[in-house]
Write a protein that holds these residues in place. Sequence first.
Motif, short mmCIF file in Angstrom:
data_model
loop_
_atom_site.label_atom_id
_atom_site.label_comp_id
_atom_site.label_asym_id
_atom_site.label_seq_id
_atom_site.Cartn_x
_atom_site.Cartn_y
_atom_site.Cartn_z
N GLY A 1 0.77 -1.23 0.00
CA GLY A 1 0.00 0.00 0.00
C GLY A 1 0.80 1.28 0.00
O GLY A 1 0.27 2.34 0.34
N ARG B 1 -3.19 -4.01 1.68
CA ARG B 1 -4.48 -4.44 1.15
C ARG B 1 -4.39 -5.88 0.66
O ARG B 1 -3.30 -6.38 0.35
N GLY C 1 -3.21 -1.11 7.35
CA GLY C 1 -4.29 -1.54 6.48
C GLY C 1 -5.04 -2.71 7.07
O GLY C 1 -4.57 -3.36 8.01
N SER D 1 -5.74 -5.61 5.71
CA SER D 1 -5.50 -6.86 5.00
C SER D 1 -5.18 -7.99 5.96
O SER D 1 -4.29 -7.87 6.80
N ARG E 1 -9.01 1.20 5.94
CA ARG E 1 -9.31 0.38 4.77
C ARG E 1 -8.14 0.46 3.80
O ARG E 1 -7.68 1.55 3.44
N GLY E 2 -7.67 -0.69 3.37
CA GLY E 2 -6.50 -0.71 2.51
C GLY E 2 -6.80 -0.64 1.03
O GLY E 2 -5.91 -0.32 0.23
N ALA E 3 -8.04 -0.93 0.63
CA ALA E 3 -8.38 -0.97 -0.79
C ALA E 3 -9.71 -0.28 -1.02
O ALA E 3 -10.50 -0.09 -0.10
N ALA F 1 -9.77 4.87 0.20
CA ALA F 1 -8.65 4.35 0.99
C ALA F 1 -7.62 5.44 1.25
O ALA F 1 -7.13 5.60 2.38
#
Length: 383
Positions: A213, A284, A312, A314, A331-333, A337
């Motif tokens: 990320g 993510r 993140g 993930s 939130r990674g994605a 984000a």
Amino acid sequence: MHRTLIVTNDFPPRPGGIQTFLHNMARRLDPDRTVVYASTWKRGREGAEATAAFDREQPFTVVRDPTTMLLPTPRVTRRAAGLLREHGCTSVWFGAAAPLGLMAPALRRAGATRLVATTHGHEAGWALLPGARRLLRRIGESTDTVTYLGEYTRTRIAAALTPEAAARMTHLPPGVDEKAFHPDSGGEAVRARLGLTGRPVVVCVSRLVPRKGQDTLVRSLPRILARQPRTVLLLVGGGPYEKRLRALAEETGVADSVRFTGAVPWEELPAHFGAGDVFAMPCRTRRGGLDVEGLGIVYLEASATGLPVVAGDSGGAPDAVLDGESGYVVRGAGTGAAAGTAERVLALLDDAGLRRRMGERGRAWVEEQWRWDLLAGRLRALL
């Protein structure tokens, strides 16, 4: 006399988090009762010399297979069984359960009475694929325990095992060297060398690959700079994504606020963590869950250094953060984000008291639960 054979592809001088995990655990076992059977890092003279130099420095026996990737083939299985008998080993630790744990039945026949298979992030991906899932089930059935990094990996891997094997799973994450990673690790010297003294620094220490990320951090910078215009993003580490990240920084108009260090020797990493005010790695999940963060030991190393962290969501990354106490999970994605990452980073950059409290809480948590000596004791008990 109890002796342990460690069978692994993931061992230094090959770089990586799993390699660091295995090496730190091996160093804390009795060296006179430990034998490591590992693949060779690189082919060619340079790789052979680096590997031989590393092996000579170890207090335990290291046996290298000439291949760069150990697989549970008949030849490798015979070699492992031969080493087990030659050195009188009664326990086996598979540094990564998949696929080497498939050798477990043969090693039990060769005399092993205790077999431990450790899982990381990639086994959670195996659990999603029908063929690989069946192999994981076989590994679970033929070993005494399968270890897991955190709750995320446990639930996914357990779903691929028999109920009996799932019930035998044991928590065994990597640890942190709290004596190396600490608040006075030399960060000011790194800042001075890089010309960052007096500037807010967001640091990310990791390989430069899409899952981590770093691109989200670059995209978050315009929002951060709008409120904290002297902020610098310090990206520590090398990797195949560097060229794309440099181009993205140019495209986004923030190239002057991003510093790339390239690969850094392990002994210099604590000081590079310490050069930051905030640690951020909004990792993510990719490829439908096949490319996932197993835990994220860098968050704990940052905490040990006294930094608040932004992680993140993930895989098992949230297991390495006390959300709202030692840092934040973002939130990674997906859409938003970068904005969400910027919001949390700014909350920390704007409030020195909050940074201090989160850093102190993270440091205390590492000392309480994540020290290598504590976790190595757990491994010794399993073996």
